[in-house]
Enzyme design. Structure first.
Site, mmCIF file in Angstrom:
data_model
loop_
_atom_site.group_PDB
_atom_site.id
_atom_site.type_symbol
_atom_site.label_atom_id
_atom_site.label_comp_id
_atom_site.label_asym_id
_atom_site.label_seq_id
_atom_site.Cartn_x
_atom_site.Cartn_y
_atom_site.Cartn_z
ATOM 1 N N CYS A 77 -6.477 5.169 4.925
ATOM 2 C CA CYS A 77 -6.050 3.658 4.854
ATOM 3 C C CYS A 77 -4.596 3.868 4.228
ATOM 4 C CB CYS A 77 -6.882 3.221 3.648
ATOM 5 S SG CYS A 77 -6.311 1.603 3.195
ATOM 6 N N CYS A 188 -1.794 -0.042 9.916
ATOM 7 C CA CYS A 188 -2.969 -0.372 9.055
ATOM 8 C C CYS A 188 -4.024 0.287 10.088
ATOM 9 C CB CYS A 188 -3.140 -1.946 8.802
ATOM 10 S SG CYS A 188 -4.857 -2.005 8.411
HETATM 11 N N1 DGL Z 1 -7.368 -0.007 6.795
HETATM 12 C C1 DGL Z 1 -6.196 -0.213 5.702
HETATM 13 C C2 DGL Z 1 -4.868 0.085 5.879
HETATM 14 O O1 DGL Z 1 -4.767 0.992 6.718
HETATM 15 C C3 DGL Z 1 -6.550 -1.459 4.599
HETATM 16 C C4 DGL Z 1 -6.719 -2.742 4.849
HETATM 17 C C5 DGL Z 1 -6.978 -3.738 3.645
HETATM 18 O O2 DGL Z 1 -7.929 -3.388 3.073
HETATM 19 O O3 DGL Z 1 -6.177 -4.784 3.433
HETATM 20 O O4 DGL Z 1 -4.413 -0.550 5.533
#
Ligand code: DGL
Length: 269
Positions: A77, A188
């Site tokens: 993430c 993301c």
């Molecule tokens: N999948 C996440 C990222 O890579 C988080 C997205 C979120 O929860 O806003 O930033």
């Protein structure tokens, strides 16, 4: 110390199912590797939260993963990496952590005209980590940044092919195309689920950079450096846990297996 991969359970953390775009690379590159996936879906999305909130939530997930037998942790993430990885490394020095960040360096190397687009969460685009990397590698480039507001929720709800998703992607990507960006960084881990949609909407006019394969290659290197050979007694090859509910954990497993069996709606190739 090399190649103890088969005995090491990798913990993978995300706010939701976006980290499956990294998990599927782990499965592709290390097919015998047991994994345990943690999705903080009850608190997703993270992107609009404060650094402290994201750190607290991430640490909770990391503690759960460690308790459950993870011996190396991928923070799959970008948002949680930006907010928490340095503090986590300082607090848990015995744990190898691998993070994910928008792949600006790769984008700069890839771009022929020096115009790159970055789509990420609000937190990521404001984070010190991102700003430092941008300063370091993209000084001579034009960087067009876009918060992917609303996209994480649409991916979580399996609305990848909905009109709402199409309209948001058109809104976010058109200015990049108009300004001549030839490279787009998916900053993301939820966005690789939208890769096919992005290709359609941009008429394949933009090269898409997803850092997941580099993150997993880096994980393999780190696993070679650490001595992780002790059996951890994990019972299942692939485990999935969602903070939302047991039903949601099953849902994440289903989406994950759809990706690796190639019969899902998402195709990350
Ligand atoms: N999948 C996440 C990222 O890579 C988080 C997205 C979120 O929860 O806003 O930033």
């Amino acid at each position: 110390m090399k190649n103890n991969l088969g005995k090491t359970q990798i913990g993978i953390f995300d706010s939701g199912l976006g980290g499956l775009s990294v998990w599927s690379e782990v499965v592709r590159l290390m097919p015998n590797q047991p994994t345990i996936y943690f999705a903080d879906a009850a608190n997703c999305p993270y992107g609009g939260k404060t650094e402290d909130e994201i750190f607290q939530l991430t640490e909770k997930g990391i503690k759960w993963l460690l308790k459950s037998g993870a011996r190396i942790i991928i923070i799959a993430c970008n948002t949680a990496t930006g907010a928490a990885i340095e503090q986590l490394r300082a607090k848990y020095p015995e744990v190898p952590f691998v993070g994910i960040e928008p792949a600006i360096k790769k984008a700069v190397e890839n771009s022929s005209n020096g115009i790159i687009g970055i789509m990420a969460t609000k937190f990521t685009l404001q984070s010190k980590k991102y700003l430092n990397t941008k300063n370091r590698y993209a000084k001579n480039c034009k960087v067009i940044e876009q918060v992917g507001e609303g996209l994480v929720e649409l991916v979580e709800n399996d609305e990848i092919n909905s009109d709402k998703t199409t309209n948001l992607l058109i809104k976010y990507l058109t200015p990049m195309i108009e300004e001549g960006a030839d490279t787009l960084v998916l900053g993301c881990t939820h966005y690789p689920f939208l890769k096919e949609r992005i290709k359609e909407i941009t008429n394949n006019k933009i090269e898409i950079i997803d850092p997941a394969p580099y993150v997993v290659k880096h994980t393999i290197d780190i696993m070679g450096n650490y001595s992780l050979e002790k059996e951890n007694g994990c019972r299942f090859k692939y485990q999935f846990h969602s903070t939302k509910s047991a039903k949601h954990s099953h849902y994440i497993r289903k989406r994950a297996l759809e990706i690796i069996n190639g019969n899902g709606k998402e195709n990350n190739n």
